[in-house]
Write a protein that holds these residues in place. Structure first.
Motif, mmCIF file in Angstrom:
data_model
loop_
_atom_site.group_PDB
_atom_site.id
_atom_site.type_symbol
_atom_site.label_atom_id
_atom_site.label_comp_id
_atom_site.label_asym_id
_atom_site.label_seq_id
_atom_site.Cartn_x
_atom_site.Cartn_y
_atom_site.Cartn_z
ATOM 1 N N ASP A 1 116.459 9.290 -7.384
ATOM 2 C CA ASP A 1 117.860 8.991 -7.650
ATOM 3 C C ASP A 1 118.666 10.176 -8.146
ATOM 4 O OD1 ASP A 1 117.347 6.346 -6.979
ATOM 5 O OD2 ASP A 1 116.836 5.808 -9.048
ATOM 6 N N ARG A 2 117.984 11.183 -8.720
ATOM 7 C CA ARG A 2 118.762 12.279 -9.266
ATOM 8 C C ARG A 2 117.928 13.548 -9.341
ATOM 9 N NH1 ARG A 2 115.050 12.739 -12.107
ATOM 10 N NH2 ARG A 2 114.631 12.018 -14.212
ATOM 11 N N LEU A 3 118.617 14.646 -9.559
ATOM 12 C CA LEU A 3 117.990 15.951 -9.730
ATOM 13 C C LEU A 3 118.272 16.403 -11.164
ATOM 14 C CD1 LEU A 3 116.521 18.254 -8.125
ATOM 15 C CD2 LEU A 3 118.769 19.289 -7.839
ATOM 16 N N ARG A 4 117.192 16.658 -11.907
ATOM 17 C CA ARG A 4 117.346 17.127 -13.293
ATOM 18 C C ARG A 4 116.933 18.588 -13.354
ATOM 19 N NH1 ARG A 4 114.322 16.712 -18.369
ATOM 20 N NH2 ARG A 4 112.637 15.626 -17.276
ATOM 21 N N ILE A 5 117.868 19.422 -13.779
ATOM 22 C CA ILE A 5 117.668 20.864 -13.807
ATOM 23 C C ILE A 5 117.593 21.313 -15.264
ATOM 24 C CG2 ILE A 5 118.583 23.084 -13.054
ATOM 25 C CD1 ILE A 5 120.318 21.422 -11.051
ATOM 26 N N ARG A 6 116.450 21.859 -15.645
ATOM 27 C CA ARG A 6 116.278 22.361 -17.004
ATOM 28 C C ARG A 6 116.335 23.880 -16.957
ATOM 29 N NH1 ARG A 6 111.044 20.455 -20.117
ATOM 30 N NH2 ARG A 6 110.115 22.269 -19.076
ATOM 31 N N ASN A 7 117.501 24.417 -17.285
ATOM 32 C CA ASN A 7 117.730 25.841 -17.313
ATOM 33 C C ASN A 7 117.512 26.378 -18.721
ATOM 34 O OD1 ASN A 7 118.230 26.099 -14.591
ATOM 35 N ND2 ASN A 7 120.441 25.942 -14.778
ATOM 36 N N TYR B 1 121.081 34.844 -2.655
ATOM 37 C CA TYR B 1 120.407 35.680 -3.636
ATOM 38 C C TYR B 1 119.929 34.871 -4.834
ATOM 39 C CZ TYR B 1 122.181 39.606 -0.951
ATOM 40 O OH TYR B 1 122.430 40.484 0.061
ATOM 41 N N SER B 2 120.346 33.625 -4.922
ATOM 42 C CA SER B 2 119.851 32.682 -5.915
ATOM 43 C C SER B 2 119.945 31.286 -5.320
ATOM 44 C CB SER B 2 120.664 32.762 -7.218
ATOM 45 O OG SER B 2 122.011 32.358 -6.997
ATOM 46 N N ASN B 3 119.138 30.384 -5.824
ATOM 47 C CA ASN B 3 119.176 28.997 -5.373
ATOM 48 C C ASN B 3 120.063 28.201 -6.324
ATOM 49 O OD1 ASN B 3 117.345 29.248 -3.146
ATOM 50 N ND2 ASN B 3 115.665 29.379 -4.630
ATOM 51 N N GLU B 4 120.971 27.428 -5.771
ATOM 52 C CA GLU B 4 121.896 26.669 -6.597
ATOM 53 C C GLU B 4 122.329 25.405 -5.869
ATOM 54 O OE1 GLU B 4 125.061 29.430 -7.223
ATOM 55 O OE2 GLU B 4 125.953 29.099 -5.242
ATOM 56 N N ILE B 5 122.807 24.448 -6.652
ATOM 57 C CA ILE B 5 123.370 23.237 -6.073
ATOM 58 C C ILE B 5 124.870 23.249 -6.323
ATOM 59 C CG2 ILE B 5 121.242 21.944 -6.465
ATOM 60 C CD1 ILE B 5 122.779 20.439 -8.699
ATOM 61 N N VAL B 6 125.593 22.601 -5.421
ATOM 62 C CA VAL B 6 127.038 22.475 -5.538
ATOM 63 C C VAL B 6 127.372 20.995 -5.546
ATOM 64 C CG1 VAL B 6 129.273 23.080 -4.555
ATOM 65 C CG2 VAL B 6 127.334 24.652 -4.288
ATOM 66 N N THR B 7 128.096 20.551 -6.555
ATOM 67 C CA THR B 7 128.468 19.142 -6.644
ATOM 68 C C THR B 7 129.726 18.884 -5.827
ATOM 69 O OG1 THR B 7 129.844 19.426 -8.619
ATOM 70 C CG2 THR B 7 127.481 19.084 -8.951
ATOM 71 N N ASP B 8 130.041 17.612 -5.651
ATOM 72 C CA ASP B 8 131.224 17.273 -4.867
ATOM 73 C C ASP B 8 132.520 17.691 -5.551
ATOM 74 O OD1 ASP B 8 131.145 15.494 -6.940
ATOM 75 O OD2 ASP B 8 131.102 13.684 -5.702
ATOM 76 N N SER B 9 132.460 18.015 -6.854
ATOM 77 C CA SER B 9 133.645 18.505 -7.565
ATOM 78 C C SER B 9 133.777 20.017 -7.495
ATOM 79 C CB SER B 9 133.593 18.074 -9.030
ATOM 80 O OG SER B 9 132.489 18.660 -9.690
ATOM 81 N N GLY B 10 132.797 20.689 -6.884
ATOM 82 C CA GLY B 10 132.838 22.133 -6.751
ATOM 83 C C GLY B 10 132.055 22.887 -7.804
ATOM 84 N N TYR C 1 125.466 24.982 -10.102
ATOM 85 C CA TYR C 1 124.408 25.087 -11.112
ATOM 86 C C TYR C 1 123.214 25.795 -10.481
ATOM 87 C CZ TYR C 1 127.265 21.521 -13.351
ATOM 88 O OH TYR C 1 128.312 20.810 -13.904
ATOM 89 N N GLN C 2 122.790 26.874 -11.126
ATOM 90 C CA GLN C 2 121.684 27.663 -10.608
ATOM 91 C C GLN C 2 120.349 27.012 -10.947
ATOM 92 O OE1 GLN C 2 121.859 31.755 -11.790
ATOM 93 N NE2 GLN C 2 119.921 32.298 -10.825
ATOM 94 N N LEU C 3 119.392 27.125 -10.024
ATOM 95 C CA LEU C 3 118.041 26.614 -10.231
ATOM 96 C C LEU C 3 117.171 27.758 -10.748
ATOM 97 C CD1 LEU C 3 117.603 24.511 -6.955
ATOM 98 C CD2 LEU C 3 118.581 23.794 -9.134
ATOM 99 N N TRP C 4 117.108 27.893 -12.077
ATOM 100 C CA TRP C 4 116.351 28.987 -12.672
ATOM 101 C C TRP C 4 114.865 28.880 -12.350
ATOM 102 C CZ3 TRP C 4 117.546 33.241 -15.850
ATOM 103 C CH2 TRP C 4 118.904 33.415 -16.119
ATOM 104 N N ALA C 5 114.354 27.675 -12.218
ATOM 105 C CA ALA C 5 112.923 27.481 -11.982
ATOM 106 C C ALA C 5 112.519 27.791 -10.543
ATOM 107 C CB ALA C 5 112.519 26.049 -12.324
#
Length: 238
Positions: free
Chosen positions: A83-89, A108-117, A120-124
């Motif tokens: 149901d969701r993605l939890r990112i612990r940075n 050059y980095s992995n990140e997600i983009v929300t529908d609001s723009g 959030y980078q995926l540090w892991a």
């Protein structure tokens, strides 16, 4: 007294809920453990053997450094659920329902983009350009081997025993492994592909809707700030 045959069957335990997929960086964890061991060894030696303000300075530096090492090496993780993605940075925890994810980017980095723009980078899941180049070279070698295995008329060369069927993701040859299902990919790129697949499968689900939440990791920031203040006080005290 009822017979054992007439007793009602015991209720079956509920089906276990699907667990989150956890993604972490093994090199970062190994490096963090090594750094903590070095800091602990040097700090303990300074506390035990130091004189004057040295023990206090050692304690202050450890109070500052240890949380930062943990934050940037051991702490980062990505938990992908149905149901969701939890990112612990290092300093934040972001929870994004799949319905709010617009895309997952990998450059050059992995990140997600929300529908609001918001991004959030995926540090892991760090990007390794070296791993990408290595995977590209392996794919080129596998492709070249597959082409050599084909005759000029497009039929497999009998002398090679149909090397196409024996081609593996790492090269090929008898016993090398299963047939490759696709191009060779770097590990972090494969993780992003898995997250994209999960997003595509679950973004329309009713339980995957909701709001994005962001929480600051005060349990990491608090000790680090306290250590920095103590180091500054000791330095100003002369």
């Amino acid at each position: 007294m009822t017979s054992p045959e007439s007793q009602s069957p015991a209720p079956q335990p509920p089906e276990p809920e699907s667990r989150d997929r956890v993604y972490r960086s093994a090199p970062a964890i190994a490096g963090g453990v090594l750094l903590l061991a070095v800091v602990g060894w040097l700090g303990t030696d300074a506390v035990v053997s130091g004189e004057g303000r040295t023990p206090w300075m050692a304690v202050a530096v450890m109070l500052l450094v240890v949380p930062l090492v943990v934050a940037f090496t051991l702490r980062p993780a990505v938990y992908a659920g149905d149901d969701r993605l939890r990112i612990r940075n290092p300093f934040r925890v972001i929870v994004v329902p799949w319905g709010k994810v617009a895309s997952l980017r990998s450059s050059y980095s992995n990140e997600i983009v929300t529908d609001s723009g918001a991004k959030y980078q995926l540090w892991a899941v760090p990007v390794s350009l070296r791993a990408r180049k290595k995977a590209a070279r392996r794919e080129m070698r596998a492709t070249a081997q597959a082409r050599r295995a084909m005759g000029r008329d497009g039929a497999p060369d009998e002398g090679r025993g149909s090397a196409l069927g024996m081609r593996a993701g790492l090269g090929g040859g008898p016993g090398a492994g299963p047939v490759s299902d696709g191009p060779v990919r770097a590990e972090t790129d494969r993780i992003v592909d898995e997250l994209r697949g999960l997003h595509e499968a679950r973004r329309e689900a009713g339980s995957a809707q909701g709001e994005v939440t962001v929480r600051w990791a005060y349990e990491v920031m608090g000790p680090a700030v306290a250590g920095a203040v103590l180091v500054l006080v000791l330095l100003l005290a002369g």
